[in-house]
Design a protein around this motif. Structure first.
Motif, PDB file in Angstrom:
ATOM      1  N   UNK A 169       0.827  -1.210   0.000  1.00 10.62           N
ATOM      2  CA  UNK A 169       0.000   0.000   0.000  1.00 10.62           C
ATOM      3  C   UNK A 169       0.861   1.259   0.000  1.00 10.62           C
ATOM      4  N   UNK A 170       1.942   1.233   0.771  1.00 10.02           N
ATOM      5  CA  UNK A 170       2.826   2.396   0.821  1.00 10.02           C
ATOM      6  C   UNK A 170       3.390   2.703  -0.570  1.00 10.02           C
ATOM      7  N   UNK A 171       3.847   1.662  -1.272  1.00  9.00           N
ATOM      8  CA  UNK A 171       4.377   1.881  -2.620  1.00  9.00           C
ATOM      9  C   UNK A 171       3.290   2.332  -3.586  1.00  9.00           C
ATOM     10  N   UNK A 172       2.095   1.807  -3.411  1.00 13.34           N
ATOM     11  CA  UNK A 172       0.977   2.169  -4.280  1.00 13.34           C
ATOM     12  C   UNK A 172       0.552   3.618  -4.065  1.00 13.34           C
ATOM     13  N   UNK A 173       0.493   4.046  -2.798  1.00 18.08           N
ATOM     14  CA  UNK A 173       0.001   5.384  -2.472  1.00 18.08           C
ATOM     15  C   UNK A 173       1.078   6.450  -2.601  1.00 18.08           C
ATOM     16  N   UNK A 174       2.327   6.076  -2.311  1.00 20.72           N
ATOM     17  CA  UNK A 174       3.436   7.030  -2.363  1.00 20.72           C
ATOM     18  C   UNK A 174       4.573   6.423  -3.166  1.00 20.72           C
ATOM     19  N   UNK A 175       4.415   6.351  -4.483  1.00 20.75           N
ATOM     20  CA  UNK A 175       5.454   5.729  -5.306  1.00 20.75           C
ATOM     21  C   UNK A 175       6.754   6.525  -5.241  1.00 20.75           C
ATOM     22  N   UNK A 176       7.846   5.803  -5.411  1.00 21.98           N
ATOM     23  CA  UNK A 176       9.144   6.470  -5.427  1.00 21.98           C
ATOM     24  C   UNK A 176       9.231   7.355  -6.659  1.00 21.98           C
ATOM     25  N   UNK A 177       9.705   8.566  -6.468  1.00 19.81           N
ATOM     26  CA  UNK A 177       9.901   9.498  -7.571  1.00 19.81           C
ATOM     27  C   UNK A 177      11.373   9.886  -7.601  1.00 19.81           C
TER      28      UNK A 177
END
Length: 69
Positions: A26-34
């Motif tokens: 969920x963390x990766x889905x909601x706050x993807x690495x940029x």
């Protein structure tokens, strides 16, 4: 029963390790690495290496004061 309630109930039935895996997903889905975020992390690591950091004991001792200031 709402879908959200059903999902929450299903998550509660998962073993702790599966809950942690779900949280990471969920963390990766909601706050993807940029690129900007990765650059900021790199800069933070360089700053920590160059300037040092705050010992964990000091953080524990002063955290309440720091977050309420």
């Amino acid at each position: 029963m709402s879908t959200m309630t059903e999902i929450e109930a299903a998550i509660e039935r998962l073993p702790a390790d599966a809950q942690h895996q779900l949280a990471a997903w969920l963390e990766l889905k909601l706050w993807p690495e940029t690129p900007a975020m990765l650059a900021a992390i790199d800069e933070a690591e360089r700053s920590l290496a160059d300037e040092g950091g705050v010992p964990a004991e000091d953080v524990r001792k002063n955290l309440r004061q720091w977050i309420t200031a």
